[in-house]
Design an enzyme around this catalytic site. Sequence first.
Site, PDB file in Angstrom:
ATOM      1  NE  ARG A  80      -9.280  -5.452  -1.497  1.00 27.45           N
ATOM      2  CZ  ARG A  80      -9.548  -6.115  -0.395  1.00 27.45           C
ATOM      3  NH1 ARG A  80      -8.663  -6.977   0.104  1.00 27.45           N
ATOM      4  NH2 ARG A  80     -10.702  -5.977   0.226  1.00 27.45           N
ATOM      5  CG  ASP A  81     -11.584  -9.580  -0.537  1.00 32.24           C
ATOM      6  OD1 ASP A  81     -10.890 -10.567  -0.263  1.00 32.24           O
ATOM      7  OD2 ASP A  81     -12.321  -9.033   0.304  1.00 32.24           O
ATOM      8  CG  ASN A  94     -15.462 -10.707  -1.086  1.00 31.38           C
ATOM      9  OD1 ASN A  94     -14.423 -10.865  -1.688  1.00 31.38           O
ATOM     10  ND2 ASN A  94     -15.542  -9.975  -0.002  1.00 31.38           N
ATOM     11  CB  CYS A 130      -8.327 -12.088   4.453  1.00 29.22           C
ATOM     12  SG  CYS A 130      -7.011 -11.228   5.314  1.00 29.22           S
TER      13      CYS A 130
HETATM   14  N1  COA Z   1       3.303   0.172  -0.571  1.00 29.38           N
HETATM   15  C1  COA Z   1       4.592  -0.158  -0.913  1.00 29.38           C
HETATM   16  N2  COA Z   1       5.590  -0.230  -0.046  1.00 29.38           N
HETATM   17  C2  COA Z   1       5.307   0.057   1.245  1.00 29.38           C
HETATM   18  C3  COA Z   1       4.023   0.400   1.662  1.00 29.38           C
HETATM   19  C4  COA Z   1       2.996   0.451   0.686  1.00 29.38           C
HETATM   20  N3  COA Z   1       1.728   0.763   1.022  1.00 29.38           N
HETATM   21  N4  COA Z   1       4.040   0.631   2.971  1.00 29.38           N
HETATM   22  C5  COA Z   1       5.300   0.443   3.385  1.00 29.38           C
HETATM   23  N5  COA Z   1       6.091   0.106   2.346  1.00 29.38           N
HETATM   24  C6  COA Z   1       7.532  -0.148   2.354  1.00 29.38           C
HETATM   25  C7  COA Z   1       8.287   0.955   3.045  1.00 29.38           C
HETATM   26  O1  COA Z   1       8.590   1.974   2.126  1.00 29.38           O
HETATM   27  C8  COA Z   1       9.493   0.239   3.535  1.00 29.38           C
HETATM   28  O2  COA Z   1      10.378   0.060   2.445  1.00 29.38           O
HETATM   29  P1  COA Z   1      11.971   0.091   2.660  1.00 29.38           P
HETATM   30  O3  COA Z   1      12.242  -1.084   3.520  1.00 29.38           O
HETATM   31  O4  COA Z   1      12.480  -0.030   1.280  1.00 29.38           O
HETATM   32  O5  COA Z   1      12.230   1.404   3.326  1.00 29.38           O
HETATM   33  C9  COA Z   1       8.966  -1.132   3.894  1.00 29.38           C
HETATM   34  O6  COA Z   1       7.748  -1.286   3.178  1.00 29.38           O
HETATM   35  C10 COA Z   1       8.701  -1.334   5.352  1.00 29.38           C
HETATM   36  O7  COA Z   1       7.801  -0.329   5.821  1.00 29.38           O
HETATM   37  P2  COA Z   1       6.900  -0.528   7.106  1.00 29.38           P
HETATM   38  O8  COA Z   1       6.048   0.674   7.293  1.00 29.38           O
HETATM   39  O9  COA Z   1       7.760  -0.990   8.243  1.00 29.38           O
HETATM   40  O10 COA Z   1       5.941  -1.679   6.602  1.00 29.38           O
HETATM   41  P3  COA Z   1       5.790  -3.181   7.140  1.00 29.38           P
HETATM   42  O11 COA Z   1       6.865  -4.013   6.600  1.00 29.38           O
HETATM   43  O12 COA Z   1       5.529  -3.183   8.598  1.00 29.38           O
HETATM   44  O13 COA Z   1       4.442  -3.594   6.369  1.00 29.38           O
HETATM   45  C11 COA Z   1       2.297  -3.003   5.465  1.00 29.38           C
HETATM   46  C12 COA Z   1       3.223  -2.923   6.649  1.00 29.38           C
HETATM   47  C13 COA Z   1       0.962  -2.458   5.882  1.00 29.38           C
HETATM   48  C14 COA Z   1       2.862  -2.181   4.326  1.00 29.38           C
HETATM   49  C15 COA Z   1       2.173  -4.484   5.014  1.00 29.38           C
HETATM   50  O14 COA Z   1       1.885  -5.289   6.127  1.00 29.38           O
HETATM   51  C16 COA Z   1       1.104  -4.695   3.984  1.00 29.38           C
HETATM   52  O15 COA Z   1       1.246  -4.208   2.861  1.00 29.38           O
HETATM   53  N6  COA Z   1       0.039  -5.423   4.290  1.00 29.38           N
HETATM   54  C17 COA Z   1      -0.997  -5.706   3.307  1.00 29.38           C
HETATM   55  C18 COA Z   1      -2.224  -6.205   3.968  1.00 29.38           C
HETATM   56  C19 COA Z   1      -3.277  -6.581   2.972  1.00 29.38           C
HETATM   57  O16 COA Z   1      -3.336  -6.127   1.851  1.00 29.38           O
HETATM   58  N7  COA Z   1      -4.139  -7.486   3.407  1.00 29.38           N
HETATM   59  C20 COA Z   1      -5.198  -7.975   2.591  1.00 29.38           C
HETATM   60  C21 COA Z   1      -6.333  -7.031   2.517  1.00 29.38           C
HETATM   61  S1  COA Z   1      -7.410  -7.096   3.898  1.00 29.38           S
HETATM   62 ZN    ZN Z   2     -12.651  -9.208   2.268  1.00 31.07          ZN
END
Ligand code: COA
Ligand code: ZN
Length: 315
Positions: free
Chosen positions: A15-16, A249, A240
């Site tokens: 994952r990471d 890590n 990240c």
């Molecule tokens: N999986 C798949 N799709 C997702 C989702 C998820 N967990 N969460 C939200 N979505 C989709 C929604 O269904 C929506 O789709 P649509 O436009 O077709 O309706 C769209 O994303 C926007 O939703 P919203 O809640 O406004 O999300 P966002 O665009 O603000 O994104 C996150 C928020 C959290 C989903 C996004 O920033 C993210 O996935 N971040 C990952 C961070 C990460 O993994 N970091 C590394 C690890 S530390």
């Molecule tokens: Zn980490």
Amino acid sequence: MRLPTRVSICEVGTRDGFQIEPDFVPTERKIEVVDLLAACGVSRIEVTSFVHPKAVPHLRDAEEVMARIARRPGTVYAALVPNEKGASRAVEAGVDEVRTVLSASESHNLANVNMTIAESLERMRGVAEVAARARLPMIAGISTAFGCPFEGPVPLASLESLVGRLADLGARGINLADTTGMANPAQVFRAFERLAARWPDLEWSLHTHDTRAMAISNVLAAMEAGVRQFDASIGGLGGCPFAPGATGNVCTEDLVHCLHEMGVETGIDLDRLLEVSRRVEFIVGHPLPGRLIRAGKSDRRSPVPEAVRRRLAAR
Ligand code: COA
Ligand code: ZN
């Protein structure tokens, strides 16, 4: 030192690590690595994350990976989720444990999950409900727990109040993450000592990055404070995408070697783990930061130089 007889390692490399590799790691190879790690006796694996595929394109195959890994009895297969949608996808995919993500600093939380901390906490309530309905434990991860690459120090008091909120939501455990390797051992010891004393029933774990070469020291400091669960990444993969300067890590085989040398058990077959690390290095196609694959274990011996051998024989 007061050493425990055993600790448990959660492998987070798939994952990471795979999330930040320059190239997409093919689904087939991800599945292979998860299965190899489980076969080494790794008891918990953070397989993937159920996040937005545009945010982390490298893990867009989360469902397929979960569906096709060989589930080894006794191994906990976990995944990271940022919101209810992620939690529902993870439950649907059959995870054993839901691990959430939220940062201790406002700017990293916005960069990482596009939410304020307050919004994230609201989302965590939904995640907790999804997990509870599925009768799955929720482990709440707190990123940038010991310092933020944008804001700097994170006061222990703010960490404490976040933990309180997450405990109220029904988290089974708290995973404190040093996202960009800013923590030092004294700080880690103080944080766990204080938090674990206040919430002794929570399962405490530490997620380290070796950005500044303090990761193993931080693990030992946390162990001294009573922590028994540690995240680590095969070969030292990791980073990240939303934190500048984030690197790998703590390396799983380096940590396992250190623990075993001290007499602390992990249940992991280190020789097999080293083979997996070599395989992962081949898969990603570049050298990994882990030390043990280059140096070998401490019981490695070199041939005595001829001149030395003669002197020894003449005595
Ligand atoms: N999986 C798949 N799709 C997702 C989702 C998820 N967990 N969460 C939200 N979505 C989709 C929604 O269904 C929506 O789709 P649509 O436009 O077709 O309706 C769209 O994303 C926007 O939703 P919203 O809640 O406004 O999300 P966002 O665009 O603000 O994104 C996150 C928020 C959290 C989903 C996004 O920033 C993210 O996935 N971040 C990952 C961070 C990460 O993994 N970091 C590394 C690890 S530390
Ligand atoms: Zn980490």
